[in-house]
Design a protein around this motif. Structure first.
Motif, PDB file in Angstrom:
ATOM      1  N   TRP A 176       0.808  -1.219   0.000  1.00  0.00           N
ATOM      2  CA  TRP A 176       0.000   0.000   0.000  1.00  0.00           C
ATOM      3  C   TRP A 176       0.840   1.267   0.000  1.00  0.00           C
ATOM      4  CZ3 TRP A 176      -4.127  -2.561  -1.116  1.00  0.00           C
ATOM      5  CH2 TRP A 176      -4.370  -3.781  -0.490  1.00  0.00           C
ATOM      6  N   ALA A 177       2.173   1.137  -0.204  1.00  0.00           N
ATOM      7  CA  ALA A 177       3.052   2.309  -0.165  1.00  0.00           C
ATOM      8  C   ALA A 177       2.680   3.331  -1.237  1.00  0.00           C
ATOM      9  CB  ALA A 177       4.511   1.877  -0.337  1.00  0.00           C
ATOM     10  N   GLY A 178       2.169   2.857  -2.377  1.00  0.00           N
ATOM     11  CA  GLY A 178       1.787   3.779  -3.437  1.00  0.00           C
ATOM     12  C   GLY A 178       0.379   4.314  -3.298  1.00  0.00           C
TER      13      GLY A 178
ATOM     14  N   THR B 166     -13.889  -0.628   5.000  1.00  0.00           N
ATOM     15  CA  THR B 166     -12.739  -1.097   4.231  1.00  0.00           C
ATOM     16  C   THR B 166     -12.130   0.035   3.413  1.00  0.00           C
ATOM     17  OG1 THR B 166     -13.663  -3.323   4.094  1.00  0.00           O
ATOM     18  CG2 THR B 166     -11.979  -2.733   2.479  1.00  0.00           C
ATOM     19  N   GLY B 167     -10.832   0.218   3.531  1.00  0.00           N
ATOM     20  CA  GLY B 167     -10.117   1.271   2.811  1.00  0.00           C
ATOM     21  C   GLY B 167      -8.712   1.415   3.357  1.00  0.00           C
ATOM     22  N   VAL B 168      -7.939   2.285   2.747  1.00  0.00           N
ATOM     23  CA  VAL B 168      -6.555   2.504   3.146  1.00  0.00           C
ATOM     24  C   VAL B 168      -6.504   3.598   4.210  1.00  0.00           C
ATOM     25  CG1 VAL B 168      -4.261   3.167   2.347  1.00  0.00           C
ATOM     26  CG2 VAL B 168      -5.732   1.773   0.893  1.00  0.00           C
TER      27      VAL B 168
ATOM     28  N   GLU C 218       4.617  -0.610   7.752  1.00  0.00           N
ATOM     29  CA  GLU C 218       4.678   0.843   7.742  1.00  0.00           C
ATOM     30  C   GLU C 218       3.404   1.394   7.118  1.00  0.00           C
ATOM     31  OE1 GLU C 218       8.262   2.744   6.455  1.00  0.00           O
ATOM     32  OE2 GLU C 218       9.469   0.983   6.860  1.00  0.00           O
ATOM     33  N   ALA C 219       3.030   2.604   7.514  1.00  0.00           N
ATOM     34  CA  ALA C 219       1.841   3.233   6.966  1.00  0.00           C
ATOM     35  C   ALA C 219       2.074   3.568   5.495  1.00  0.00           C
ATOM     36  CB  ALA C 219       1.510   4.498   7.759  1.00  0.00           C
ATOM     37  N   PRO C 220       0.983   3.552   4.673  1.00  0.00           N
ATOM     38  CA  PRO C 220      -0.384   3.212   5.057  1.00  0.00           C
ATOM     39  C   PRO C 220      -0.624   1.706   5.099  1.00  0.00           C
ATOM     40  CG  PRO C 220      -0.326   3.817   2.757  1.00  0.00           C
ATOM     41  CD  PRO C 220       1.070   4.022   3.274  1.00  0.00           C
TER      42      PRO C 220
END
Length: 423
Positions: free
Chosen positions: A31-33, A66-68, A77-79
């Motif tokens: 989810w880094a991007g 549900t979501g980032v 690490e976030a997100p």
């Protein structure tokens, strides 16, 4: 010569075997991007992904579920991806790129969720803690992997990898929280303890040493008010991946000798403070509010629920008007309620600490409340359960926990402030 060639051939085979055992990542997602997609509808962002459990406002925009999210609770690490409770899902359609056979699926999650696959078979989890590891067998062509949260609490998902070969073990570093607030000069500051289940060598750091420092043993020294990121890291080894865990440390000023806002108040004062807030706003400081429990809306101890309680308090036992709602409070020190705790009940006197909020619900109704995650710091056992006043609620029926009952059966109830046995 033959002997030397034999040794050389053996060495080549060993090298080939080691190469064949190396981790070959087929699909990954951390989810880094997705930092620009925090708290928006995740569907439509990636055509290979589908999500359920997302909720929307009346105008069709993202509301929750549900979501980032920006907070990191799963250990990555976030997100991270939040998968909504009660059946929320994330499904990934994966083109294996011609690869087939046995594979492995690993990821980080702070809850025990269900994994299924179309086009392959999923084995049992062999990971530990927040690190999950599943064998995927019979995979070929294109497969679909679904992560489902059937629990009654939201979960976080991060650092997903589908791979072949031998992967190194996860380091297993975790602070157990994404944030902590402490006070300069206070004697009761509680700092998170690093979980290092594999006993790895760890280095610590603080992103803002002008706010707080941390030494080689993990001991924190506060310097000034502000915010810093506390990080623990371990180097990659022959057996373990490199480890990384962090949390946000907020340092507040200690109250000085100047006059401070009154922080221990009754319900009437709390309602007065809330009335002066903007719609939806919270107070900047926490208050301790004393009152009597007059209605228990929800009691959800772990492992059967969220580990919290929602209830109304009033300055007068049994007075169900002019109440302050305590929303999803936790036990003293911020601990979740467990099934071993005595249930919150009508009639007991409590002191609750937290932020006051002027909450506006979807029907535009104002609810004065103590915001979520307040703490029940003291309780006194009620002497009786005969304190529910019903002068303005004639005929309203309560059970012995103070909850209104619409269709009572046989048993003992409170009607018009008196205990009555229905036969």
């Amino acid at each position: 010569m033959k002997k030397n060639l034999r040794y050389l051939f053996t060495a080549v085979l060993m090298m080939f075997g080691m190469t064949a055992m190396a981790e070959d990542v087929i699909w990954s997602e951390d989810w880094a991007g997705w930092a620009d997609h925090v708290k928006v509808d995740p569907n439509g962002i990636n055509s290979n992904y589908t999500f359920t459990g997302t909720t929307f406002k009346d105008d069709g925009t993202y509301k929750g579920g549900t979501g980032v999210y920006a907070e990191a609770l799963a250990g990555g690490e976030a997100p991270e991806l939040l998968i909504a409770k009660n059946g929320g899902t994330f499904t990934a359609t994966i083109d294996l790129g011609g690869k087939s056979g046995d594979m492995s699926l690993k990821f980080k999650c702070n809850k025990n969720i269900t994994i299924t696959a179309e086009g392959a078979t999923v084995g049992e989890n062999t990971g530990t803690g927040n690190d999950y590891l599943y064998a995927i067998t019979g995979a070929s062509g294109t497969i679909k992997i679904t992560f489902e949260n059937a629990l009654t609490a939201n979960c976080r998902l991060d650092n997903i990898e589908l791979y072949q070969g031998e992967a190194k073990k996860a380091a297993g570093l975790s602070w157990g929280t994404s944030s902590r607030t402490v006070t300069l000069g206070a004697d009761d500051n509680a700092f998170p303890t690093l979980k290092n289940e594999n006993g790895l060598a760890v280095t610590y750091s603080s992103s803002e040493t002008s706010v707080a420092t941390i030494d080689a043993e993990g001991v924190i020294t506060l310097v000034a008010a502000g915010t810093t990121i506390i990080t623990a890291e371990s180097a990659e080894t022959a057996e373990f991946e490199a480890g990384h865990a962090q949390y946000t440390l907020t340092v507040k000023e200690k109250q000085g000798d100047d006059p401070q806002p009154e922080t221990t108040i009754n319900v009437a004062k709390a309602l007065e403070i809330i009335a002066g807030l903007e719609d939806g706003a919270k107070t900047k400081e926490e208050y301790e509010v004393e009152g009597y429990v007059v209605n228990v809306i929800e009691w959800s101890p772990k492992p059967d629920g969220y580990g919290n309680a929602t209830f109304d308090i009033s300055d007068e036992a049994g007075n169900t008007t002019n109440v302050l709602q305590i929303f999803r409070a936790k036990n003293a020190e911020g601990k979740e309620f467990t099934t071993d705790d005595t249930p919150i009940s009508v009639g007991e006197k409590v002191t609750v600490r937290g932020l006051l909020q002027k909450y506006i619900d979807k029907n535009n109704v104002t609810i004065p409340e103590m915001a979520q995650n307040g703490k029940v710091i003291s309780r006194s056992t009620p002497t009786a359960i005969s304190s529910v006043k019903a002068a303005s609620e004639q005929g309203v029926i309560y059970n012995l926990q103070g909850q209104q009952v619409m269709q009572p059966t046989k048993g003992l109830y409170i009607i018009n402030g008196k205990k009555v046995i229905l036969k």
